[in-house]
Design a protein around this motif. Sequence first.
Motif: not given
Length: 238
Positions: A135, A166, A168-169, A173-174
């Motif tokens: 993260w 994260s 990845e995202d 988008r948390t």
Amino acid sequence: MTDVAALAARVEQLEHKLGIQEDIEQIRKVQYTYGYFIDKSQYNECVDLFSEDGEVWFLGGVYKGKAGVRRLYIERFQTQFTQGHNGPRYGWLLDHPQLQMVIDVADDRKTATVRGRSMMQAGLHETAEGQQRAWWEGGLYDNRYVRENGVWKIQRLGYFPFWHGSFEDGWARTPLDFIPMATEAQLYPGDPLGPDELIEPTPRLWPATDIVPFPYPHPVTGEPIVPDNSRAREGFKD
């Protein structure tokens, strides 16, 4: 005032200004060293950076005194992150670059404020024991320093994490309240690892965008810096 007296006063003034600059450099060294210690999970050494009445503001709670500081770094972090080991462990990443430090030393050279930030990269490698994760994290420091027996120490480590994401995202988008803040039910001694008291008002993470108050005035106008947080939490329902 005689020429000699004027010269003596000037020397005294310059010595005072030089002393403040030396204080700033020492405080910067302590703060940057804190970053190096926390990066490599040297939690015992972190605790030694604090004054006897030191405290940590973290995730909505205040850990007070050396006992509270040890509770957070030794009993909680060391147990959770490095399985009780004082130092790094295989596959554990927790980088805390110390950035944008603004250091103000009081005129009496007994106390100081530090405002700065960290942008963290953290995670556990897939070959390490535990749940693999990665993260990003960004936060702001609102710290207080005190000179104790001639040595500059951290009196308050006020860390306000602002955003998490994260790998990845990313952070767009948390989830809301992705990392929950401390609650009354988690206070020490009911929770043996909890804080001694809560921070008021309760901090909120991204997408909240609150300004942590500045401990120093506007550097050009000299006026207080008054934050307007009226729109910082518009998307929250509570």
